[in-house]
Design a protein around this motif. Structure first.
Motif, short mmCIF file in Angstrom:
data_model
loop_
_atom_site.label_atom_id
_atom_site.label_comp_id
_atom_site.label_asym_id
_atom_site.label_seq_id
_atom_site.Cartn_x
_atom_site.Cartn_y
_atom_site.Cartn_z
N PRO A 1 6.38 1.82 0.90
CA PRO A 1 5.03 1.26 0.99
C PRO A 1 4.79 0.54 2.32
O PRO A 1 5.72 0.15 3.01
N ILE A 2 3.52 0.35 2.64
CA ILE A 2 3.14 -0.46 3.79
C ILE A 2 3.10 -1.91 3.32
O ILE A 2 2.43 -2.23 2.33
N ALA B 1 3.53 7.77 9.96
CA ALA B 1 2.29 7.22 9.40
C ALA B 1 2.25 5.70 9.52
O ALA B 1 1.17 5.11 9.52
N PHE B 2 3.41 5.08 9.64
CA PHE B 2 3.47 3.62 9.71
C PHE B 2 3.31 3.07 11.13
O PHE B 2 3.07 1.89 11.31
N GLY C 1 7.43 11.36 7.97
CA GLY C 1 6.79 10.43 7.05
C GLY C 1 6.65 9.03 7.64
O GLY C 1 5.65 8.34 7.41
N SER C 2 7.62 8.63 8.44
CA SER C 2 7.57 7.29 9.03
C SER C 2 6.53 7.18 10.14
O SER C 2 6.12 6.08 10.50
N ILE D 1 0.87 -1.18 0.00
CA ILE D 1 0.00 0.00 0.00
C ILE D 1 0.90 1.23 0.00
O ILE D 1 1.68 1.43 0.94
N THR D 2 0.81 2.02 -1.04
CA THR D 2 1.64 3.22 -1.15
C THR D 2 0.87 4.42 -0.60
O THR D 2 -0.30 4.61 -0.91
N LEU D 3 1.54 5.20 0.23
CA LEU D 3 0.90 6.35 0.85
C LEU D 3 1.00 7.60 -0.02
O LEU D 3 0.18 8.49 0.09
#
Length: 187
Positions: free
Chosen positions: A33-34, A157-158, A154-155, A25-27
């Motif tokens: 990606p996830i 979000a994970f 950005g990280s 899954i690309t954000l």
């Protein structure tokens, strides 16, 4: 290393590869990606311990080097090591090692079920989230030129998904310990 150890390392490498079959899954705002493969890395460390756990993702990385498309999205080959996600990929090895080390020390069979589960969660979170993300952020920020602050933000979000993965790994680690303990015994 015994044959049993080789089989377990290969099995968990196969689990990591199998988890890569789920599409990434690309954000969009960060080039990482996830994927579910990081959960396999956490699981390898928590179930196999430090040394064997680190060998499983190392085997996957060797498969990537020889060109097999074993990463999420069917990626493989040396070109992967020139991309922005290589820090996370390389971070799998120390991440699994740290997860295994913590699990060996804080999820012993003599502890209660709740304490073991918390120990497995801490091992998965510290090894699979903190260590892997640290390696990934450093590469993304310094090596890929994104800047450390942007890479860190950005990280973030994970993290919720990684915490969920850590919870699943903690429950799986506890189940394996009850049914078929694989963690090395510490003296």
């Amino acid at each position: 290393m015994k044959t049993r150890d080789l089989v377990l390392v290969s099995l968990f490498a196969a689990i990591i590869v199998a988890l890569g079959l789920m599409p990434p899954i690309t954000l969009g705002f960060v080039p990482v990606p996830i994927t579910l493969q990081s959960m396999g890395v956490m699981l390898a460390g928590v179930v196999l311990g430090a040394r064997r756990g680190a060998l499983a993702p190392l085997l996957v990385i060797l498969l990537v080097v020889i060109g097999l498309p074993v990463l999420s999205g069917g990626r493989g080959g040396l070109a992967v090591f020139a991309g922005p996600t290589v820090g996370y990929l390389i971070g799998w090895v120390p991440g699994a090692y740290v997860a295994g080390l913590i699990a060996e020390r804080f999820a012993r069979p003599s502890l209660s079920a709740v304490t073991q589960t918390i120990g497995f969660f801490a091992a998965a979170a510290l090894g699979g989230i903190v260590v892997v993300n640290l390696c990934g952020i450093l590469w993304l920020g310094l090596g890929a030129g994104l800047g450390l602050s942007k890479a860190f933000l950005g990280s973030l979000a994970f993290v919720p998904g990684d915490l969920l993965k850590s919870a699943v790994v903690a429950l799986a680690g506890r189940s394996v310990m009850v049914g078929y303990p694989l963690l090395p015994r510490r003296a």
